[in-house]
Design an enzyme around this catalytic site. Structure first.
Site, short mmCIF file in Angstrom:
data_model
loop_
_atom_site.label_atom_id
_atom_site.label_comp_id
_atom_site.label_asym_id
_atom_site.label_seq_id
_atom_site.Cartn_x
_atom_site.Cartn_y
_atom_site.Cartn_z
N GLU C 60 0.79 -1.28 0.09
CA GLU C 60 -0.05 -0.06 0.27
C GLU C 60 0.79 1.43 0.02
O GLU C 60 0.50 2.33 -0.57
CB GLU C 60 -0.96 0.15 1.09
CG GLU C 60 -2.27 -1.05 1.05
CD GLU C 60 -1.90 -2.28 1.12
OE1 GLU C 60 -0.89 -2.73 1.76
OE2 GLU C 60 -2.90 -3.24 1.05
N HIS C 129 -11.27 -4.28 8.62
CA HIS C 129 -12.03 -4.07 7.30
C HIS C 129 -13.25 -3.36 7.46
O HIS C 129 -13.95 -3.69 6.10
CB HIS C 129 -12.19 -5.55 6.72
CG HIS C 129 -11.05 -6.43 6.23
ND1 HIS C 129 -9.99 -7.08 6.83
CD2 HIS C 129 -10.53 -6.53 5.09
CE1 HIS C 129 -9.20 -7.68 6.36
NE2 HIS C 129 -9.49 -7.36 4.99
C1 LIG Z 1 -2.42 -4.93 3.84
C2 LIG Z 1 -3.53 -5.70 3.09
N1 LIG Z 1 -3.72 -5.63 1.81
C3 LIG Z 1 -4.54 -6.00 0.98
C4 LIG Z 1 -5.60 -7.12 1.80
C5 LIG Z 1 -6.61 -7.67 0.79
N2 LIG Z 1 -6.34 -9.02 0.78
C6 LIG Z 1 -6.86 -10.04 1.42
S1 LIG Z 1 -6.02 -11.47 1.34
C7 LIG Z 1 -5.14 -10.97 0.07
C8 LIG Z 1 -4.20 -11.91 -0.90
C9 LIG Z 1 -2.97 -12.28 0.07
O1 LIG Z 1 -2.34 -13.16 -0.64
P1 LIG Z 1 -1.25 -14.15 0.09
O2 LIG Z 1 -0.84 -13.55 1.11
O3 LIG Z 1 -0.56 -14.90 -0.98
O4 LIG Z 1 -2.54 -15.11 1.02
P2 LIG Z 1 -3.39 -16.12 0.24
O5 LIG Z 1 -4.83 -15.46 0.14
O6 LIG Z 1 -2.86 -16.47 -0.95
O7 LIG Z 1 -3.33 -17.35 1.43
C10 LIG Z 1 -5.57 -9.57 -0.30
C11 LIG Z 1 -4.95 -8.66 -1.35
C12 LIG Z 1 -5.31 -7.11 2.98
N3 LIG Z 1 -6.13 -7.95 3.63
N4 LIG Z 1 -4.41 -6.54 3.65
#
Ligand SMILES: Cc1ncc(C[n+]2csc(CCOP(=O)(O)OP(=O)(O)O)c2C)c(N)n1
Ligand SMILES: Cc1ncc(C[n+]2csc(CCOP(=O)(O)OP(=O)(O)O)c2C)c(N)n1
Ligand SMILES: [Mg+2]
Ligand SMILES: [Mg+2]
Lengths: 334, 347, 334, 347
Positions: C60, C129
Site C-alpha cells: 500500500e 476491514h
Molecule cells: C494489507 C492488506 N492489503 C490487502 C488486503 C486484501 N487481501 C486479503 S487476502 C489478499 C491476498 C493475500 O495473498 P497471500 O498473502 O498470498 O495469501 P493467500 O490469500 O493466497 O492465502 C489480499 C490482497 C489485506 N487484507 N491486507
C-alpha cells in the site's frame, strides 16, 4: 529538594522501572550509544546492556509490531518512535494491531506496550519533524494517549503507562525536554499518576483554559499576564491524558467559569479539541456563557522559517489576545 | 545466519534427505504410529472443518467473509506437528488450518464463525481474527502480513526469556511483498531470533499470480537479502514439511537465528466468499488436485502398512462426526449481548 | 432515464475520464483481471490494458508513493486502497509526502492524485476491514477528503477529484456499491460537483441533520419516519466533502432549525463530527436552541457478529430515537 | 532484470573496467576537458556550500537541523554528471550535494537555509525539503526512505510517457531497511522501470553502524530479492561513480529495468547539528579522510595534465567567492510574511 528537567524525569522513570521489572525493555532507533535523538536514554545502555536497550534499524512499523508481539507473550516493551511524525509509518501496527488485538480476540490477550515519541514544533525542523498527531491516535479505540506537560507529570504518567495493560502512546514535547524554566521537584521514588485524570494547573474563576503538553505551559504564562494586566482569573486544566478523557473535571471547571478556551498545538481543523468542545457542548451546554473557542495551530504543515513557525504554532501572545477577545476585553485580532 | 553445531549427530540408522539442496534429517520415522495417524487426522479435520464452513457460506450463515484452506492442509499440519505445544505460531486471514493444527477446539472455532458468544473471540473477531493465545496461536490477522511483526516480537520474548520456545510465522506469497516482511526478517536476522518464517506460496495473492508479483523464481531466495538460511519445499507433502520444520526448529533452538521456508501449495477454492476465479483455469486447479496432500499422505501410511484403507475411512468418519458436533454446538450457542459491545476494548 | 448504481457511477467516471485524458491511470491491488475487490473496475483492463490498469503487489505505501511521484511528473493517477483500513499502511506516503510536498516546496509542485478506497462496516468483515478512518485524513492539511453518498454525487465528485490538482482521498461506502435501493438517474456525460460544497438532501425546518456517506441515506430514512410519525421536519445536509468543509451551508440550515444532530459511522470519540460541532458552536452559538448531539459509532472496533455490529454502527432506529430524545419527543434511550 | 543488448559495441579505443566483477565501459575518457573540470568544480561547490552551512550552524543562524554532505561529494557529483538535465533525481535529508550537482542555484539554496522568502521553498521547507522540480530534483526528504516511492513513481511516468528519461533515487544505508525500499524495488523490477537506486552507504545510519543494522556484507546483494542487477562501488572515486552510472543509465534507457548501486562513502561530520559522535573513533574518520574524493580527483586531473595545481587552487577560489555571494544574497533577503503561512497548502 532536587529539581529536575522533564527529560531527566522520563529517564528516571525508565531506569527505576527497568531495575524493578525484568520484562520491561526499550526498543527504538539510536537509543543505545547515542542515547536517543533527544538524549533521553543516555547512559542506559551502560546500565542495562544491549539486550534491554535494543537499538534497531530504521523500521518503525517493525518496532511496533515486535513490541506488540513481545507484549502478548509476557514482556512490557517501551518502544520509542523518534519523532511523532514517524508514527504514520507504524500506523497499521499501532491502530490495526496493537490497539485492536484485545477486542478482536474477545478480551483474550493483553498488549501492554508504551510508545514513547517526541511531538510538537518550535525547533525549525519543518513539516515532517514537528507535527502534533495526537488526534489521529486518540480516535482509535483500544489506545490510550498521554501528553505530559511538566517533569512531575512526566514521571508519574510514564510509570502508570508502563504499568498499564493496554497500548499507551506517550507523547513528549521536544521543547520541554531540557528547558530549565520548567524544572520541578520530582520525588525520587516511583509513583503513578492515574491515566484518565486531568489536573488543574492553575485555579481561576473567570474562564477555563483546557490545554495539553507544552500548550499548558504557554497557557499558564498567558493566564499570569491576563491576571496582571486585566485582573482576569483563568483556570488552566491540563488534560494529561487525551484518552481516556477526564470530561468531568473539565465540566466542573466550566460550570464555575462559564467560558471555555481550548488550546492545542495541532492544526485546528479536525484536531483533538473538537472532541473536548463537542463533549462540553453536549453535556454542559447550559453552563456556557459564550461560544467555546479553540486556539490552535494554523491549517498548514509546520513551516521551516522561524517567522512562519511562530505564526503557525500558538504562542503566549495569541493565546492572550484570543482570550481577551472572547472575554470582550479587546478587539484583539485572533 | 549464526553457525551452530548441526542437529544431533546421525546415528547409524539415521537418514538424511536432500531437500532443495539442503541436507535435512529424515525425522519422520522417529514418530510413533499414533503420531503419524494424528497427522492424517489433523488434515482431515482441517478439510472437513472447511467443508462445513463452505456449507455455512452457501447457506448464508456467515456474516463476513471467509478464506478456505482446502488443499493447503499439509503445510500447517506438517509444520505445527514439528514444534511443541509451548511454541508459538502466528496465522493469517486464511487461518483455520493453522488454528486447528495448533490444537484448537473445533466447537469454539465454529461458534466464532457463526458470531456466537461461545466462540474464541466471543463473536467479536470472526474468521479473520480467531486466536487461541493459550495454545500459542497468536491469532489470525485480517491485514496481509499483519502478523509478521507480532511473530518476530514473540520470538524476541523467547530469546529474552530464554524459554527455549520458537515461533512459526505463517504468511502468504502476497505478504512477502509487504514492507514489514522486509524490516522484520532483517531485524530477526541481526538479532538471531528463533523464528521460522513460513511463506505459503499458493501461486496467487487473491487474483495476482506469483509470477506477476515477483521477478524471482523462488521466494526463499530472499534469504540473500538478510543473510539467513532459506529453502523451498513441497508444501503438499506433509512429511517433507515435517522434516524441514523439525530440522530448522532444532537449529532455531540452538541459536541459529531465523530461516525463510517457502512451502509450495495451492488453494482449491476461490480466494474468499466471492471470487469468480477468472484469473486461473480449471485445468490448473485439476492438476494441483491430483497432488492432493491428504490422499498422498494416506497413501503413504497405507503403503507403509501403518493403516489399512478401512482405517483411513474410519478416521475420516470420526472427523466428520466431530465436525457435526461442532456444527451443533455452534448453532445452539447464543449470540452475544449487544449491550456488551464496548467490553474488551481495554484490559 | 437510465438509473445506475453507485458502483456503476464510479466506474463510468473512471472510464470516461480515462478515455479523455491519457495521463489518468489506475493503480492498485487486484484491479485488473479481478476488477477490484468490489468489482468497481471490472472490464477496464480489457478496454485500457495493463499499462493503465496497473495491478500491483500488496504494497500500500508504495502504491501511494508511486502515485505521488508520477503525479509530480505529469500523470494523474487514481490509486485504489482496497479497504480504507489499509490507509494506515500508506499513512506516511499520504500524510507526510503527498499532502505536504506542495507546501514544503513553497508551492512549487503539484500532486494531483486521487486515492479511492472503500470504507465503512456492515459487512461482517470485523475490526480490520470495516473502519471509517476519515477523521485521520481530514485533519491533515494538504489533503481533501470526499465521501459521496449516492450515485449522482459519486460520479460528479470523482470527476472533480481527478481534475483537482491536490491529493484527494475519495472514500466510497461498501454498502452503497451495488444496493439497488439507491440507484439514481446519473447523466451520461461528464460533469463535476465542486469539492467543498455540501448538499441539502432533504429540506426541513425543525432540525438539521449533518451526515456523511451511507449515514446520509440512513438519516434520510430516519427523517421520513420522523415526519410520518411525529410530523417533525428534518433537514438533511450531506457534507459531500469533509475537507474543505462547507460550514456556511451548515450554519444556514442551523440558523433556520436551531437544532443540530451530527451523524457519522466512525466511533464518536475523536471523530470528524467533533469538528463540525465545534465550528457550529464557535460560529453559530446563538442560533442553537439545544445542545448539538452526535450520533455515531460506539467507542470500540467494529465487531464481527451481526448483533454486535448492528449495535456498534448507528442504524435508522438509533438515529430516530436520538433525535426524538433531543427534540423532547420521547425519553427514547440513546 | 530484463535482458537488453549491451551498450554500444566497443570501438577499438574503448576500454572496459572490472568494477565489482561487472564489465563496465570506461566512459570517463569521452568527457571533454571542460566537463572533467566541471566535475571538480561541482565537488568544490558542494564542499564549500557545506562549510558555509557549518558556519551558519556554529553562529546559530540555522533555525532547524542540517545534515552535511562533506566527504560524500563524489557520489552525487559522479552520478548526476552521468545523466541528463531532463532526468530526475530524488534526494534525502542529507540533500545539499544532490541538489547542487543537479544544477541548483546556490543563492536560492542558501536563502532557503536561512528561512528566507527568496529560498527554493519560500522558507517553508528548509534544508530537509529543498526541491528544484524544474531542474528534475524532486526534493530532499525528512523521512528516511521517504523519496523511494516518489522516485519509483517518477520512473513510472518516464516509462508511461516513453520520454526517454530515467531516475536516480538517492538514499542512505539506513533507508535500505525501510519497508518501502522493499516494495518499491520489487515493483520497479516487475515493471522494468528505468531507475537507478543509489544507496549511499556511509557506514552509519545516524549512530547505527551498517554492520549492526545488516547481517549481509554488501547491501547491493539485495538485488537477489528482486531479480535485478546490483553492484558495489567506491563512492569516493568520482570516475568510478561516473562510469558505473553512465553504464546503467544507458541500460535503463534501453529497458533493462532497475538496478541497485551501493556507493561506499563516509561522512566527515556528525550526523546532524548535534552529535557527540560517541559511536565512532577519530582514527576511523581520519582513515577515511585520507581517501578524500576531491583530493583524489584533483590529483588525477593534475596527473593527466588536464589542470595544474594552480588551476585547482583557482577553481576552488572561484567557488569560494560564489559561496560568499550566496551568503550575501541569503542574508540580504527578506523573511517571508507571517500572513502567508497558510498559502501554498493547496494548488
Ligand atoms: C494489507 C492488506 N492489503 C490487502 C488486503 C486484501 N487481501 C486479503 S487476502 C489478499 C491476498 C493475500 O495473498 P497471500 O498473502 O498470498 O495469501 P493467500 O490469500 O493466497 O492465502 C489480499 C490482497 C489485506 N487484507 N491486507
Ligand atoms: C522514517 C524515519 N526514521 C527515523 C528518522 C530519523 N533519522 C534521520 S536521518 C537518520 C539516519 C539515516 O541514515 P541513512 O539512511 O544511512 O542516511 P545518512 O544520514 O547516513 O546519510 C535517522 C534515523 C527519520 N528522519 N525518518
Ligand atoms: Mg497466496
Ligand atoms: Mg548512512
Amino acid at each position: 529538594m532536587r529539581e529536575i528537567t522533564y527529560l531527566e524525569a522520563i529517564r528516571e522513570a525508565l531506569q527505576q522501572k527497568m531495575r524493578e521489572d525484568d520484562s520491561v525493555y526499550l526498543i527504538g532507533e539510536d537509543i543505545a550509544e547515542y542515547g536517543g535523538a533527544f538524549g533521553v536514554t543516555v547512559g542506559m545502555l551502560e546500565e542495562f546492556g544491549k539486550e534491554r536497550i535494543r537499538n534497531t534499524p530504521i523500521s518503525e512499523e517493525v518496532i511496533i509490531g515486535v513490541a506488540a508481539g513481545s507484549a502478548m507473550t509476557g514482556m512490557r516493551p517501551v518502544a520509542e518512535i523518534m519523532f511523532s511524525d514517524f508514527i504514520t509509518i507504524a500506523m497499521d501496527d499501532i491502530a490495526n494491531q496493537a490497539a485492536k488485538i484485545r477486542y478482536m480476540f474477545g478480551g483474550k490477550a493483553r498488549v501492554p506496550i508504551v510508545i514513547r515519541t517526541a511531538g510538537g514544533g518550535g525547533t525549525g525542523a519543518a513539516g515532517q519533524h514537528s507535527q502534533s498527531l495526537e488526534a489521529l491516535l486518540a480516535h482509535i479505540p483500544g489506545l490510550k494517549v498521554v501528553m505530559p506537560s511538566c517533569p512531575y507529570d512526566a514521571k508519574g504518567l510514564l510509570l502508570a503507562s508502563i504499568n498499564d495493560d493496554n497500548p499507551v502512546v506517550f507523547i513528549e514535547h521536544k521543547l520541554l525536554y531540557k528547558n530549565k524554566k520548567y524544572i520541578q521537584h520530582v520525588p525520587g521514588e516511583m509513583y503513578e499518576i492515574p491515566l484518565g485524570k486531568g489536573d488543574i494547573k492553575r485555579k481561576g474563576k473567570d474562564l477555563t483554559i483546557v490545554a495539553t503538553s507544552f500548550m499548558v505551559q504557554k497557557s499558564l504564562d498567558a493566564a499570569e499576564d491576563l491576571k496582571k494586566e486585566y485582573n482576569m482569573d483563568c483556570e488552566v486544566v491540563d488534560l494529561r491524558t487525551l484518552r481516556p478523557l477526564d470530561i468531568d473535571l473539565i465540566l466542573k471547571s466550566v460550570n464555575k467559569t462559564g467560558k471555555l478556551a481550548c488550546v492545542e498545538e495541532a492544526p485546528v481543523f479536525g484536531g483533538f479539541m473538537g472532541e473536548v468542545a463537542s463533549q462540553v457542548t453536549e453535556k454542559g451546554f447550559d453552563m456556557l456563557d459564550a461560544p467555546i473557542i479553540r486556539i490552535a495551530g494554523r491549517n498548514c504543515p509546520v513551516p521551516y522559517s522561524l517567522v512562519l513557525e511562530n505564526e503557525m504554532i500558538p504562542g503566549v501572545e495569541r493565546i492572550k489576545s484570543s482570550i481577551k477577545k472572547m472575554a470582550g476585553l479587546s478587539q484583539g485580532k485572533e | 545466519m549464526k553457525k551452530v553445531k548441526g542437529i544431533n549427530k546421525a546415528s547409524k540408522k539415521e537418514k538424511f534427505l536432500d531437500i532443495d539442496g539442503h541436507k535435512i534429517r529424515d525425522s519422520f520415522p522417529d514418530l510413533g504410529r499414533e503420531e503419524k495417524i494424528g497427522i492424517l487426522r489433523t488434515m482431515y479435520r482441517i478439510r472437513h472443518f472447511e467443508f462445513q464452513t463452505e456449507q455455512f457460506i452457501i447457506r448464508g450463515m456467515i456474516h463476513g467473509t471467509c478464506h478456505l484452506y482446502i488443499g493447503e492442509e499439509a503445510s500447517a499440519t506438517g509444520a505445527i506437528a514439528a514444534i511443541g505445544p509451548k511454541d508459538y505460531i502466528t496465522s493469517t486471514h486464511r487461518g483455520h488450518g493453522h488454528c486447528i493444527a495448533k490444537g484448537a477446539n473445533l466447537n469454539i472455532m465454529m461458534a466464532e464463525l457463526l458470531g456466537k458468544k461461545t466462540g474464541y473471540c466471543k463473536g467479536k473477531g470472526g474468521s479473520m481474527h480467531i486466536a487461541d493465545v493459550g495454545a500459542g496461536n497468536l491469532g489470525a490477522n485480517g491485514i496481509v502480513g499483519g502478523s509478521i511483526g507480532i511473530a518476530t516480537g514473540a520470538a524476541l520474548t523467547c530469546k529474552m526469556k530464554k524459554n527455549g520456545r520458537i515461533v512459526i510465522c505463517f504468511f502468504g506469497d502476497g505478504a512477502a511483498n509487504r514492507g514489514n516482511f522486509h524490516g522484520a526478517l532483517n531485524m530477526a536476522s541481526i538479532w538471531d531470533l528463533p523464528i521460522i518464517y513460513l511463506c505459503e506460496n499458493n501461486v496467487y495473492g487473491m487474483s495476482t499470480p506469483v509470477k506477476e508479483a515477483f521477478n524471482i523464481k523462488r521466494i526463499s531466495d530472499r534469504k540473500y537479502a538478510y543473510g539467513i538460511d532459506g529453502i523451498t519445499i513441497d508444501g503438499n507433502d506433509v512429511t517433507e514439511v515435517y522434516n524441514t520444520i523439525s530440522h530448522y526448529a532444532s537449529l532455531c533452538r540452538k541459536g541459529m537465528g531465523p530461516v525463510l521456508v517457502e512451502s509450495l501449495t495451492y488453494r482449491y477454492r476461490g480466494h474468499s466468499k466471492s471470487d469468480a476465479q477468472v484469473y486461473r483455469s480449471k485445468e490448473e486447479v485439476k492438476k494441483w488436485m491430483e497432488m492432493d496432500p491428504i490422499k498422498r499422505y494416506a497413501g503413504r501410511l497405507i503403503s507403509e502398512n501403518l493403516i489399512t484403507p478401512e482405517d483411513d475411512k474410519q478416521i475420516e468418519k470420526e472427523v466428520i462426526s466431530e465436525i457435526a458436533e461442532a456444527d451443533r454446538f455452534a448453532q445452539d450457542s447464543p449470540f452475544p449481548d449487544p449491550a456488551d459491545v464496548e467490553e474488551d476494548v481495554y484490559a
